[in-house]
Design an enzyme around this catalytic site. Structure first.
Site, PDB file in Angstrom:
ATOM      1  N   TYR A 144     -22.721 -17.162  23.132  1.00 37.57           N
ATOM      2  CA  TYR A 144     -22.237 -18.073  22.093  1.00 37.57           C
ATOM      3  C   TYR A 144     -22.418 -17.378  20.755  1.00 37.57           C
ATOM      4  O   TYR A 144     -23.495 -16.876  20.444  1.00 37.57           O
ATOM      5  CB  TYR A 144     -23.053 -19.372  22.131  1.00 37.57           C
ATOM      6  CG  TYR A 144     -22.704 -20.364  21.043  1.00 37.57           C
ATOM      7  CD1 TYR A 144     -21.528 -21.116  21.104  1.00 37.57           C
ATOM      8  CD2 TYR A 144     -23.554 -20.557  19.961  1.00 37.57           C
ATOM      9  CE1 TYR A 144     -21.218 -22.034  20.110  1.00 37.57           C
ATOM     10  CE2 TYR A 144     -23.250 -21.482  18.964  1.00 37.57           C
ATOM     11  CZ  TYR A 144     -22.084 -22.211  19.042  1.00 37.57           C
ATOM     12  OH  TYR A 144     -21.776 -23.117  18.057  1.00 37.57           O
ATOM     13  N   ASP A 239     -24.905  -9.561  18.087  1.00 33.11           N
ATOM     14  CA  ASP A 239     -25.170 -10.855  17.482  1.00 33.11           C
ATOM     15  C   ASP A 239     -26.666 -11.125  17.656  1.00 33.11           C
ATOM     16  O   ASP A 239     -27.118 -11.582  18.716  1.00 33.11           O
ATOM     17  CB  ASP A 239     -24.322 -11.934  18.171  1.00 33.11           C
ATOM     18  CG  ASP A 239     -24.688 -13.340  17.715  1.00 33.11           C
ATOM     19  OD1 ASP A 239     -25.677 -13.499  16.979  1.00 33.11           O
ATOM     20  OD2 ASP A 239     -23.981 -14.281  18.120  1.00 33.11           O
ATOM     21  N   LYS A 267     -30.897 -17.652  11.491  1.00 23.64           N
ATOM     22  CA  LYS A 267     -32.160 -18.251  11.944  1.00 23.64           C
ATOM     23  C   LYS A 267     -33.373 -17.668  11.206  1.00 23.64           C
ATOM     24  O   LYS A 267     -33.578 -17.984  10.049  1.00 23.64           O
ATOM     25  CB  LYS A 267     -32.270 -18.133  13.462  1.00 23.64           C
ATOM     26  CG  LYS A 267     -31.117 -18.903  14.168  1.00 23.64           C
ATOM     27  CD  LYS A 267     -31.382 -19.153  15.610  1.00 23.64           C
ATOM     28  CE  LYS A 267     -30.183 -19.700  16.362  1.00 23.64           C
ATOM     29  NZ  LYS A 267     -30.043 -21.141  16.308  1.00 23.64           N
TER      30      LYS A 267
HETATM   31  N1  HOZ Z   1     -26.374 -23.875  18.608  1.00 22.75           N
HETATM   32  C1  HOZ Z   1     -27.768 -24.109  18.547  1.00 22.75           C
HETATM   33  C2  HOZ Z   1     -28.498 -23.582  19.705  1.00 22.75           C
HETATM   34  N2  HOZ Z   1     -27.915 -22.525  20.392  1.00 22.75           N
HETATM   35  C3  HOZ Z   1     -28.084 -25.566  18.392  1.00 22.75           C
HETATM   36  C4  HOZ Z   1     -28.143 -25.900  16.972  1.00 22.75           C
HETATM   37  C5  HOZ Z   1     -28.618 -27.302  16.662  1.00 22.75           C
HETATM   38  O1  HOZ Z   1     -28.300 -28.234  17.367  1.00 22.75           O
HETATM   39  O2  HOZ Z   1     -29.290 -27.446  15.661  1.00 22.75           O
END
Ligand code: HOZ
Length: 427
Positions: A144, A239, A267
């Protein structure tokens, strides 16, 4: 099961926010539960709307490597905010941030700040296309890279959690520009390059997958990506939004000793604020406007409050932090493995440093096809049992749990004991 106050808040939220949440996985729907509405967090702990305390193994999905509300980070935020919260003009802080990123990531010669991991990946791929003059993008099934149209193809994270790895609303012409391959499959990658090498602008990869649960790269996989891109004139992009400053200070590229052409970060690198970055080799980054023809911009890019938080956090990531994380991760992994054996459950634990997943499939999980063999219903039951025991674990089989350096051995031992009981109770 969530607390009564959170249930009340969810009902109110659902009237005005899709699913009651601003990011789908938070809704807890795939585990058959209800989300905990958070009132505050400190260190390794999170407090629900009614004040109930949870040990947090999500850490805001990664950034909280030193725990929530770290005093130095909060102090940096407060003092920066007193000087103004956004200027839409350059600051010295942004230079310090760029210099810090370049110091941590030797593969990066120039870097641009933006506001989210999605933006960073979207921009990096646009730059790669602008640099090569080619269009095809290669990604791996279950990885992802944010929610840009052309990346919501066989995607992990919430897209996989909710059974929409190929999102509605993505034009088919856009999706066609993205080729997907199985993760860890070097022969498939070699075959694709042999057949279509001259069309490939970039290969983007999570160097450790976190978004289908934790799936480590096998020996030679990351090296093959970088080598094949080099041989065929494409751009390799790691990534490291999740792995950056997480599996090592310099991310998975430091841990594996591999240098990609470009890297995306978010992050931890954003200090828990809406801050991300992309960067890479100078000749590639010189294509970015105003130096070059690839356009990318943002009013809040390099925001002074966010950059101040990031600098405070990044300056505190020393060897000791990673030694602690490794030790805590190993302890949790060993404890969970022992439980799996004790209860004779079809499950496995996969971990890289302080990223860890309990998969309800025998394993090893080395690809998307392996990950989706997991018994997600059982995971949901296990998750609910963990929550009852005060353990706040990612509400999806297809997400990584994260440790922080302020979790204690006692926290880990309580989590192991809870996981053991939850395994029995979820049978
Ligand atoms: N896409 C995030 C984890 N892979 C989740 C982000 C969120 O819900 O804060």
């Amino acid at each position: 099961m969530s607390d009564p106050k959170s249930i009340e808040l969810l009902a109110r939220a659902e009237r005005v926010i899709p699913g009651g949440v601003n990011s789908p996985v938070r809704a807890f729907r795939s585990v058959g539960g209800k989300p905990v509405f958070v009132s505050r967090a400190e260190g390794a702990y999170l407090y629900g709307a009614d004040g109930a305390k949870y040990t947090d193994f999500i850490g805001s999905w990664g950034p909280m490597i030193l725990g929530h509300a770290h005093p130095a980070v909060i102090e940096a935020i407060v003092s920066a905010a007193k000087h103004g919260t956004s200027f839409g003009a350059p600051t010295e802080l942004e230079i310090q941030f760029a210099e810090k990123v370049i110091e941590l990531y030797p593969s990066i010669e120039m870097v641009r700040a933006c506001s989210s991991g999605t933006e960073a990946c979207m921009a990096a791929l646009r730059v790669a296309r602008g640099f090569t003059g080619r269009e095809a993008i290669v990604k791996f099934e279950g990885c992802y890279h944010g929610h840009a149209d052309f990346l919501l193809v066989k995607a992990g994270s919430g897209a996989l959690t909710y059974g929409v790895p190929d999102s509605a609303g993505v034009p088919s012409a856009v999706a066609k520009g993205t080729v997907t391959l199985p993760y860890n499959d070097i022969p498939a990658l070699e075959k694709l390059f042999a057949e279509r090498g001259k069309e490939i602008a970039a290969v983007i990869v999570e160097p450790v997958v976190g978004n289908m649960g934790v799936v480590p790269p096998e020996k030679g996989f990351l090296e093959a990506i970088v080598r094949l891109c080099k041989e065929h004139g494409g751009v390799s992009i790691f990534d490291e939004v999740m792995t950056g400053c997480r599996v090592a200070r310099g991310g998975m590229q430091e841990r594996a000793g591999v240098r990609p052409d470009m890297t995306t970060l978010g992050k931890i690198v954003g200090g828990g604020m809406p801050l991300a970055a992309y960067g890479g080799r100078r000749e590639i980054m010189e294509k970015v406007a105003p130096l070059g023809p690839v356009y990318q911009a943002g009013t809040l890019s390099g925001n002074p409050v966010a950059v101040s938080a990031a600098l405070a956090l990044l300056g505190r990531l020393d060897e000791g932090v990673y030694a602690t994380l490794e030790a805590l991760g190993a302890r949790l992994e060993a404890g969970m493995r022992a439980s799996i054996e004790k209860h004779r459950v079809e499950a496995c634990v996969q971990r890289v440093g302080s990223m860890i997943t309990l998969f309800f499939t025998r394993g090893p999980v080395r690809s998307f096809d392996d990950a989706v063999k997991s018994d997600t219903k059982r995971f949901g039951r296990w998750h609910g049992e963990m929550l009852k025991r005060g353990q706040y674990w990612p509400p999806s089989q297809y997400e990584a749990a994260f440790l922080s350096a302020v979790h204690t051995e006692a926290d880990i031992d309580r989590a192991i004991a809870a996981a053991d009981e939850a395994l029995a109770a979820s049978a």
